[in-house]
Design a protein around this motif. Structure first.
Motif, PDB file in Angstrom:
ATOM      1  N   ILE A 180      87.932   8.286  25.474  1.00 39.77           N
ATOM      2  CA  ILE A 180      88.687   8.815  24.356  1.00 39.77           C
ATOM      3  C   ILE A 180      90.155   8.481  24.734  1.00 39.77           C
ATOM      4  O   ILE A 180      90.686   8.688  25.719  1.00 39.77           O
ATOM      5  CB  ILE A 180      88.433  10.229  24.070  1.00 39.77           C
ATOM      6  CG1 ILE A 180      86.947  10.643  24.056  1.00 39.77           C
ATOM      7  CG2 ILE A 180      89.051  10.860  22.742  1.00 39.77           C
ATOM      8  CD1 ILE A 180      86.821  12.110  24.468  1.00 39.77           C
ATOM      9  N   HIS A 211      86.768   6.226  21.364  1.00 48.01           N
ATOM     10  CA  HIS A 211      87.026   7.354  20.571  1.00 48.01           C
ATOM     11  C   HIS A 211      88.329   7.784  20.279  1.00 48.01           C
ATOM     12  O   HIS A 211      89.208   7.476  21.373  1.00 48.01           O
ATOM     13  CB  HIS A 211      85.946   8.597  20.989  1.00 48.01           C
ATOM     14  CG  HIS A 211      84.571   8.221  21.123  1.00 48.01           C
ATOM     15  ND1 HIS A 211      83.641   8.019  19.811  1.00 48.01           N
ATOM     16  CD2 HIS A 211      83.827   8.181  22.199  1.00 48.01           C
ATOM     17  CE1 HIS A 211      82.576   7.949  20.282  1.00 48.01           C
ATOM     18  NE2 HIS A 211      82.626   8.042  21.447  1.00 48.01           N
ATOM     19  N   MET A 213      91.587  10.464  19.539  1.00 49.93           N
ATOM     20  CA  MET A 213      92.060  11.702  19.552  1.00 49.93           C
ATOM     21  C   MET A 213      93.334  12.017  19.280  1.00 49.93           C
ATOM     22  O   MET A 213      94.425  11.082  19.522  1.00 49.93           O
ATOM     23  CB  MET A 213      91.647  12.198  21.079  1.00 49.93           C
ATOM     24  CG  MET A 213      91.962  13.691  21.564  1.00 49.93           C
ATOM     25  SD  MET A 213      91.327  13.848  22.923  1.00 49.93           S
ATOM     26  CE  MET A 213      91.727  15.831  23.222  1.00 49.93           C
ATOM     27  N   TYR A 263      88.063  13.180  16.993  1.00 49.27           N
ATOM     28  CA  TYR A 263      88.363  14.231  17.864  1.00 49.27           C
ATOM     29  C   TYR A 263      90.015  14.865  17.279  1.00 49.27           C
ATOM     30  O   TYR A 263      90.955  14.357  17.469  1.00 49.27           O
ATOM     31  CB  TYR A 263      88.635  14.101  19.215  1.00 49.27           C
ATOM     32  CG  TYR A 263      88.841  15.260  20.430  1.00 49.27           C
ATOM     33  CD1 TYR A 263      89.788  16.294  20.052  1.00 49.27           C
ATOM     34  CD2 TYR A 263      87.843  15.365  21.335  1.00 49.27           C
ATOM     35  CE1 TYR A 263      89.860  17.359  20.877  1.00 49.27           C
ATOM     36  CE2 TYR A 263      87.791  16.472  22.179  1.00 49.27           C
ATOM     37  CZ  TYR A 263      88.982  17.485  21.966  1.00 49.27           C
ATOM     38  OH  TYR A 263      88.886  18.539  22.875  1.00 49.27           O
TER      39      TYR A 263
END
Length: 347
Positions: A180, A211, A213, A263
């Motif tokens: 992330i 991912h 965030m 996120y």
């Protein structure tokens, strides 16, 4: 910052001795965030390296290991009250600014990682690092644990403190092993979204995936320079005038989600009601509302029962989305002049 306002943390140093000295305060704050809808509770371990504790005047002889382990226990205790994960968090070190020694800096991160692994946290987060080199070293160490690692830089759209662009920062972090990547702290939500978008573009150009965030400030900081909100004259004791409303959070959350960020949270200045606003904005995507929404209803629906007709008229989304809040302060400037200067050793 929340615990400083409540009298448990020293401003400026922000070291987390409260996990040992006042566990009830840390526990209660975790519980408030969980009830507001948080999926992840981060260990209260910001700046918890021995070198930072030493220069911050830690005269209580509380060790970093004691703080790390106590913080993990508190986060896990409250997380188990709901359905939340526990993230073990490490942040930048004074050692990096002083020595730039990869060996020494990695040894500090390894020590913290070992403390967390005794408690079997769910994943790691590297946060509040403004040199991608140091963040990369942290990721490399934490990946040896076999657990997922998130890495969030404390940078602006201009890049890190060495001038490395956000896109290149993201690429370097993913190549170091980060699952992330994203941004936290120092700047307001919409500025941080801009930076994460640049990180996303860099990853796409490099053919890499991770991912995304984001954990921005809970304050409006449009005039900040590279030094971030610490350069504002209101830092740290008069930032309330810049507080972001829950309606600002709804807008930020939707923009972040539309940008592909999954996120979504907050850093300094975020309070539980801000997290609740994130959960409420994404209620359709998540499939439920948090318990903390029961008392007030969405978009001020509880106001429909108010005795004053002009207040009842505010029980609708359009009113709050279009509101331009006043400061209530005569002759209050719309912008401030940030102080000059960059990071110094030990900050």
């Amino acid at each position: 910052m929340q615990l400083e306002r409540r009298g448990y943390v020293k401003a400026g140093h922000w070291t987390p001795e409260a996990a040992v000295e006042h566990p009830e305060a840390v526990r209660q704050l975790h519980r408030e965030f969980l009830r507001a809808g948080a999926n992840v509770l981060q260990t209260f371990t910001f700046y918890c390296s021995e070198d930072k504790l030493e220069i911050s005047g830690n005269v209580t002889n509380i060790t970093g290991a004691q703080i790390n382990e106590a913080a993990c226990d508190l986060a896990r205790e409250v997380a188990n009250e709901g359905d939340a994960l526990v993230a073990g968090c490490v942040s930048k070190t004074p050692c990096y600014a002083e020595s730039h020694s990869e060996t020494k800096v990695k040894a500090i991160f390894k020590k913290q990682m070992d403390d967390f692994l005794k408690k079997d946290i769910d994943f790691f987060i590297v946060e509040f690092v403004n040199h991608v080199e140091e963040a990369g070293w942290a990721v490399e160490v934490l990946k040896t644990s076999g657990k997922p690692v998130g890495a969030t830089l404390c940078i602006s759209p201009h890049g890190d403190m060495d001038g490395v662009p956000p896109g290149e920062c993201a690429v370097r972090l993913v190549k170091a092993g980060a699952d992330i990547v994203g941004i936290n702290c120092h700047l307001d939500p919409l500025t941080c979204i801009r930076t994460v978008k640049l990180m996303k573009e860099g990853l796409q150009k490099a053919g890499l995936k991770a991912h995304l965030m984001i954990q921005p400030l809970g304050f409006h900081t449009p005039e900040c320079n590279l030094g971030g909100y610490t350069s504002l004259p209101e830092y740290p004791f008069a930032l309330e005038t810049r507080a972001i409303t829950r309606w600002d959070i709804h807008k930020y959350t939707r923009e972040a989600y539309n940008a592909g960020i999954r996120y979504i949270g907050g850093c300094c200045g975020f309070e539980p009601y801000h997290i609740r606003a994130i959960a409420e904005e994404l209620a359709a995507e998540r499939g439920f509302l948090p318990p903390a929404s029961e008392k007030h209803g969405l978009w001020g629906a509880a106001l429909e029962m108010h005795t004053k007709p002009w207040v009842r008229a505010r029980a609708r989304r359009e009113y709050w989305e279009n509101l331009l809040p006043a400061s209530g302060r005569p002759k209050c400037p719309s912008m401030a002049t940030p102080a000059d200067g960059y990071e110094t050793a030990g900050i």
